[in-house]
Design a protein around this motif. Structure first.
Motif, PDB file in Angstrom:
ATOM      1  N   PHE A  48       2.141  -9.634  -4.960  1.00  0.00           N
ATOM      2  CA  PHE A  48       3.192  -8.893  -4.268  1.00  0.00           C
ATOM      3  C   PHE A  48       4.261  -8.444  -5.250  1.00  0.00           C
ATOM      4  N   ALA A  49       4.597  -9.349  -6.162  1.00  0.00           N
ATOM      5  CA  ALA A  49       5.615  -9.006  -7.161  1.00  0.00           C
ATOM      6  C   ALA A  49       5.149  -7.835  -8.009  1.00  0.00           C
ATOM      7  N   ALA A  50       3.878  -7.876  -8.423  1.00  0.00           N
ATOM      8  CA  ALA A  50       3.323  -6.813  -9.259  1.00  0.00           C
ATOM      9  C   ALA A  50       3.334  -5.483  -8.507  1.00  0.00           C
ATOM     10  N   ALA A  51       3.132  -5.553  -7.176  1.00  0.00           N
ATOM     11  CA  ALA A  51       3.122  -4.337  -6.372  1.00  0.00           C
ATOM     12  C   ALA A  51       4.529  -3.927  -5.955  1.00  0.00           C
ATOM     13  N   GLN A  52       5.509  -4.674  -6.441  1.00  0.00           N
ATOM     14  CA  GLN A  52       6.915  -4.381  -6.167  1.00  0.00           C
ATOM     15  C   GLN A  52       7.231  -4.367  -4.688  1.00  0.00           C
TER      16      GLN A  52
ATOM     17  N   LEU B 266       0.822  -1.210   0.000  1.00  0.00           N
ATOM     18  CA  LEU B 266       0.000   0.000   0.000  1.00  0.00           C
ATOM     19  C   LEU B 266       0.849   1.249   0.000  1.00  0.00           C
ATOM     20  N   GLY B 267       2.159   1.071   0.068  1.00  0.00           N
ATOM     21  CA  GLY B 267       3.046   2.215  -0.085  1.00  0.00           C
ATOM     22  C   GLY B 267       3.347   2.982   1.184  1.00  0.00           C
ATOM     23  N   GLY B 268       3.065   2.377   2.353  1.00  0.00           N
ATOM     24  CA  GLY B 268       3.528   2.989   3.593  1.00  0.00           C
ATOM     25  C   GLY B 268       2.628   4.059   4.169  1.00  0.00           C
ATOM     26  N   GLU B 269       1.352   4.061   3.787  1.00  0.00           N
ATOM     27  CA  GLU B 269       0.430   5.013   4.415  1.00  0.00           C
ATOM     28  C   GLU B 269       0.034   4.515   5.803  1.00  0.00           C
ATOM     29  N   GLY B 270      -0.410   5.429   6.646  1.00  0.00           N
ATOM     30  CA  GLY B 270      -0.929   5.058   7.966  1.00  0.00           C
ATOM     31  C   GLY B 270       0.072   4.257   8.771  1.00  0.00           C
ATOM     32  N   THR B 271      -0.444   3.434   9.702  1.00  0.00           N
ATOM     33  CA  THR B 271       0.441   2.594  10.504  1.00  0.00           C
ATOM     34  C   THR B 271       0.072   1.134  10.296  1.00  0.00           C
ATOM     35  N   GLU B 272       1.055   0.278  10.525  1.00  0.00           N
ATOM     36  CA  GLU B 272       0.827  -1.159  10.395  1.00  0.00           C
ATOM     37  C   GLU B 272      -0.303  -1.612  11.316  1.00  0.00           C
ATOM     38  N   VAL B 273      -0.261  -1.171  12.563  1.00  0.00           N
ATOM     39  CA  VAL B 273      -1.247  -1.627  13.544  1.00  0.00           C
ATOM     40  C   VAL B 273      -2.662  -1.279  13.093  1.00  0.00           C
ATOM     41  N   ASP B 274      -2.855  -0.037  12.627  1.00  0.00           N
ATOM     42  CA  ASP B 274      -4.178   0.368  12.161  1.00  0.00           C
ATOM     43  C   ASP B 274      -4.636  -0.517  11.018  1.00  0.00           C
ATOM     44  N   LEU B 275      -3.706  -0.825  10.124  1.00  0.00           N
ATOM     45  CA  LEU B 275      -4.061  -1.650   8.974  1.00  0.00           C
ATOM     46  C   LEU B 275      -4.456  -3.053   9.426  1.00  0.00           C
ATOM     47  N   PHE B 276      -3.645  -3.630  10.304  1.00  0.00           N
ATOM     48  CA  PHE B 276      -3.885  -5.021  10.716  1.00  0.00           C
ATOM     49  C   PHE B 276      -5.188  -5.161  11.500  1.00  0.00           C
ATOM     50  N   THR B 277      -5.418  -4.252  12.435  1.00  0.00           N
ATOM     51  CA  THR B 277      -6.633  -4.387  13.234  1.00  0.00           C
ATOM     52  C   THR B 277      -7.874  -4.185  12.370  1.00  0.00           C
ATOM     53  N   ALA B 278      -7.745  -3.351  11.338  1.00  0.00           N
ATOM     54  CA  ALA B 278      -8.886  -3.146  10.445  1.00  0.00           C
ATOM     55  C   ALA B 278      -9.130  -4.403   9.608  1.00  0.00           C
ATOM     56  N   ILE B 279      -8.056  -4.968   9.058  1.00  0.00           N
ATOM     57  CA  ILE B 279      -8.181  -6.174   8.239  1.00  0.00           C
ATOM     58  C   ILE B 279      -8.816  -7.304   9.044  1.00  0.00           C
ATOM     59  N   ASP B 280      -8.399  -7.405  10.294  1.00  0.00           N
ATOM     60  CA  ASP B 280      -8.857  -8.500  11.144  1.00  0.00           C
ATOM     61  C   ASP B 280     -10.367  -8.489  11.324  1.00  0.00           C
ATOM     62  N   LYS B 281     -10.970  -7.319  11.169  1.00  0.00           N
ATOM     63  CA  LYS B 281     -12.406  -7.199  11.411  1.00  0.00           C
ATOM     64  C   LYS B 281     -13.236  -7.473  10.157  1.00  0.00           C
ATOM     65  N   LEU B 282     -12.561  -7.817   9.064  1.00  0.00           N
ATOM     66  CA  LEU B 282     -13.267  -7.925   7.784  1.00  0.00           C
ATOM     67  C   LEU B 282     -14.497  -8.822   7.862  1.00  0.00           C
TER      68      LEU B 282
ATOM     69  N   ALA C 236      -7.403   4.826  -3.023  1.00  0.00           N
ATOM     70  CA  ALA C 236      -6.686   3.964  -3.964  1.00  0.00           C
ATOM     71  C   ALA C 236      -6.031   2.803  -3.216  1.00  0.00           C
ATOM     72  N   SER C 237      -5.462   3.085  -2.060  1.00  0.00           N
ATOM     73  CA  SER C 237      -4.816   2.042  -1.284  1.00  0.00           C
ATOM     74  C   SER C 237      -5.824   1.012  -0.804  1.00  0.00           C
ATOM     75  N   VAL C 238      -6.967   1.494  -0.336  1.00  0.00           N
ATOM     76  CA  VAL C 238      -7.988   0.588   0.171  1.00  0.00           C
ATOM     77  C   VAL C 238      -8.467  -0.327  -0.962  1.00  0.00           C
ATOM     78  N   ALA C 239      -8.654   0.248  -2.128  1.00  0.00           N
ATOM     79  CA  ALA C 239      -9.077  -0.555  -3.275  1.00  0.00           C
ATOM     80  C   ALA C 239      -8.016  -1.611  -3.592  1.00  0.00           C
TER      81      ALA C 239
END
Length: 467
Positions: free
Chosen positions: A262-266, A200-216, A236-239
Motif C-alpha cells: 500500500f505504501a509503495a502504491a501511495q 488502482l487509482g480510482g477506476e470503475g466503482t468500488e462495488v464492481d471491484l469488490f464483487t469481482a474480487i469476492d469471486k476469485l 494495468a490496474s488488474v495486473a
RNA sequence: GUAGAUAUAGCUCAGCUGGUUAGAGCGUCGGAUUGUGAUUCCGAAGGUCGUGGGUUCGAGCCCCAUUAUUUACCCCA
C-alpha cells in the motif's frame, strides 16, 4: 370435486420428529455458546413494516422481500385504496398502497429498529442473540431456502475490537463442538478493500471491484480479469490488483506485505501513518493470542473476502466448511452506522449469523450427528387386551411421576405389532405384565437394543428405567 | 429475471429403435408364530406413467404446449 394433491410452497420444508430433534441439537449448541459469551435473547415479530425493511438490502434485496397483502378490498369503488391513476402508473405506485408489511429478511435490521425504539431502556454496550426464521423470495437451490433460520449475535454501542475477537472465538467454539473441524474462518476488513480500490487509482466503482474480487476462488483469475475489464478497469490496474492479492504466508506476514504494498502504491494513510484496516486486523489477532486462542490454523486473513451487504464498514467474517460443497454457513462484520437509517446516528455495531439449515446439511453429509436424541419415549407399556390395559394405567401414571417418558399402546393389538411400534419409534424399553407376571407380582422388561428380558419387581423396574 | 435437467407405486428408481396384462428394492398390510421387535420365510394391496393436445394400426417411450420439482448463473445463510 376432485381431491387435490397437497403441497408446500417452493423453498419451504416440513421437519419431521427426527429432523426437529437434530435441529434442536444445533440450536442448543449455538445458544449455549452465545449465552456463555454474555449475549441475551431477543425475539422480534415475523412481520415488519415495509418502511423498516425496504432500502436496507440494496435494490436486489428489496425484490427478495416477501410482502404481505393488506386486508380489505382495495379495488372497491368507494374508498378505493388504489385508484385508476395508480394502476396506470404501474406496480411501483400500487405496491405501497396494497402492502405495508413484509416478512423479515434478516435479523440485523429488526435488531437495529429495536435498539432505536428502546434506546432509553437499554444498557450499552448491548449484546443480544436472536434465533428466528427469515424469509427471502429467492430461487431455491442447494443450501438455499426461502424460509430458513438465522442465529445472530450482535453488540451495539462499542467500537472495541474485543467484540471482533470474541466473534472468532464463538465461531470456533460452535464449529468444534458440532464436530465441523475442517473449517476456515475467513476475516478481512472493509478498509483493506478500500485501499485496493485506492491503489488502482480510482477506476470503475468500488462495488464492481469488490464483487469481482469476492469471486476469485470461484471463477479464478481469468474470470475476475474478464469481469473487471468489462467494468471499465484497465489491464494495468488488474495486473496491479493481482500483485496485491498475491500476498502469501501467515496472518501477520500478509499484513506486513500489504502494508509495504500500500505504501509503495501511495495509498493515503491515517494521521498516525497507519492503514486502519490492517491495523485493526492486527489488533484482533493480538487479542486472540492474549486470550489463548489455539485454533489459528483455522483462521485466515483473506484479502479477497468481500461479502455483498453494503453496510459493513470494518472487519468482515465468513466461514467455509472445507470438506462440503456448500455456501458459507456463517457471516458477519462491523457496521459503523447500523441505526442511522432509523434516526440514531453514530452507533457502531458488530455481529454475525449462523445459518442453521446449512449447518444441518453439512452435519448430515459428514455424518456428524450424535446417535440417540431421536425419540423422547423411554418405555412402551405393551398390553394383552383391554382389561390388561386398564390395569396398566396406574403403572403408566407411576412411571410418569417418576419422570420416565412412557406411553401405553392405545389399541388392542398383538404383542408383535406393539414391539414393532417401539422399534420403529426408537423406544429403548418395552414393559409388560401379562397373566404369568401378574401371578408372580412381577413385570417383564425388555431392552430392545440387546434383546435381553428381565423378570423384575416394581422397584427394580423403576431403577432400571430411571438410571 | 437467464440457462439446463427431471417428472413412472407411499419412498428410491428400472422400463431396450414405439409393440400383449408397466417391473424391482425398500416401506405398508396379512400370515408362518393367539406372549415378543430388529433377522428369516410365504402372501397381498398399492400406478388416470405430472397435465393437455398431436403423430401412429399402436405411445410410459416421439413432437408441441403447460405445470411442478431440481441444478447452475446473479445474490446470499
Amino acid at each position: 370435486m376432485s381431491v387435490q394433491k397437497p403441497s408446500i410452497p417452493q423453498g419451504t420444508r416440513d421437519f419431521g420428529p427426527a429432523v426437529v430433534a437434530r435441529r434442536n441439537y444445533i440450536f442448543g449448541v449455538i445458544r449455549r455458546v452465545f449465552e456463555k459469551f454474555g449475549y441475551a435473547p431477543l425475539e422480534t415479530p415475523t412481520m415488519e413494516n415495509l418502511s423498516v425493511l425496504t432500502g436496507k438490502y440494496g435494490e436486489e434485496g428489496d425484490q427478495l422481500l416477501f410482502k404481505v397483502l393488506n386486508s380489505g378490498d382495495f379495488l372497491n369503488k368507494k374508498n378505493a385504496a388504489v385508484t385508476a391513476e395508480d394502476l396506470e402508473a404501474g406496480s411501483r405506485k400500487v405496491l405501497p398502497k396494497i402492502a405495508e408489511k413484509g416478512l423479515r429478511y434478516d435479523l440485523t435490521v429488526p435488531f437495529a429498529r429495536y435498539v432505536v425504539m428502546n434506546r432509553g431502556t437499554l444498557t450499552f454496550p448491548f449484546k443480544r442473540y436472536q434465533i428466528q426464521p427469515v424469509w427471502r423470495a429467492d430461487r431455491p437451490q442447494r443450501g438455499r431456502y426461502r424460509e430458513f433460520y438465522q442465529c445472530d449475535a450482535d453488540v451495539v454501542g462499542t467500537d472495541s475490537l474485543l467484540c471482533e475477537a470474541e466473534i472468532v472465538l464463538m465461531m470456533s467454539e460452535v464449529l468444534n463442538t458440532l464436530g465441523l473441524t475442517e473449517h476456515t474462518i475467513k476475516i478481512n476488513h472493509r478498509r483493506v478493500l478500500g485501499a485496493f480500490y485506492q491503489a488502482l487509482g480510482g477506476e470503475g466503482t468500488e462495488v464492481d471491484l469488490f464483487t469481482a474480487i469476492d469471486k476469485l476462488d470461484k471463477i479464478g483469475q481469468d474470470g475476475v480479469t474478464r469481469e473487471l475489464l468489462e467494468r471499465g478497469f484497465s489491464e494495468a490496474s488488474v495486473a496491479r490488483l493481482f500483485e496485491l492479492l498475491s500476498v502469501q504466508g501467515s496472518f501477520a506476514e500478509k499484513l506486513q506485505q500489504l502494508q509495504s504494498a500500500f505504501a509503495a502504491a501511495q495509498v493515503p494513510t491515517e494521521a498516525d501513518g497507519s492503514y486502519k484496516g490492517l491495523q485493526e486486523l492486527g489488533r484482533v489477532q493480538q487479542l486472540l493470542q492474549d486470550f489463548g486462542f489455539t485454533h489459528f490454523d483455522h483462521l485466515e486473513f483473506d484479502p479477497t473476502l468481500a461479502r455483498g451487504l453494503s453496510y459493513y464498514t470494518g472487519c468482515i467474517f465468513e466461514i467455509k466448511i472445507n470438506n462440503v460443497n456448500m455456501g458459507s454457513v456463517s457471516g458477519g462484520g462491523r457496521y459503523d452506522n447500523l441505526t442511522g437509517a432509523f434516526g440514531l446516528p453514530g452507533v457502531s455495531g458488530v455481529g454475525f449469523s449462523f445459518g442453521v439449515d446449512r449447518l444441518y446439511d453439512c452435519l448430515e453429509e459428514l455424518n456428524l450427528f450424535p446417535e440417540a436424541v431421536a425419540t423422547t419415549t423411554r418405555c412402551l407399556l405393551a398390553s394383552f387386551d383391554l382389561e390388561n390395559s386398564r390395569q396398566l394405567l396406574p403403572i403408566l401414571r407411576q412411571l410418569r411421576e417418576a419422570g420416565v417418558a412412557a406411553e401405553l399402546y392405545p389399541d388392542e393389538a398383538k404383542l408383535g405389532k406393539q414391539f414393532k411400534y417401539a422399534d420403529a419409534k426408537g423406544i429403548p424399553y418395552v414393559l409388560l405384565q401379562g397373566p404369568e407376571e401378574q401371578a408372580a407380582s412381577q413385570f417383564k422388561l425388555k431392552e430392545l437394543s440387546t434383546g435381553q428380558e428381565q423378570l423384575l419387581g416394581w422397584n427394580a423396574v423403576l431403577d432400571a428405567l430411571t438410571k
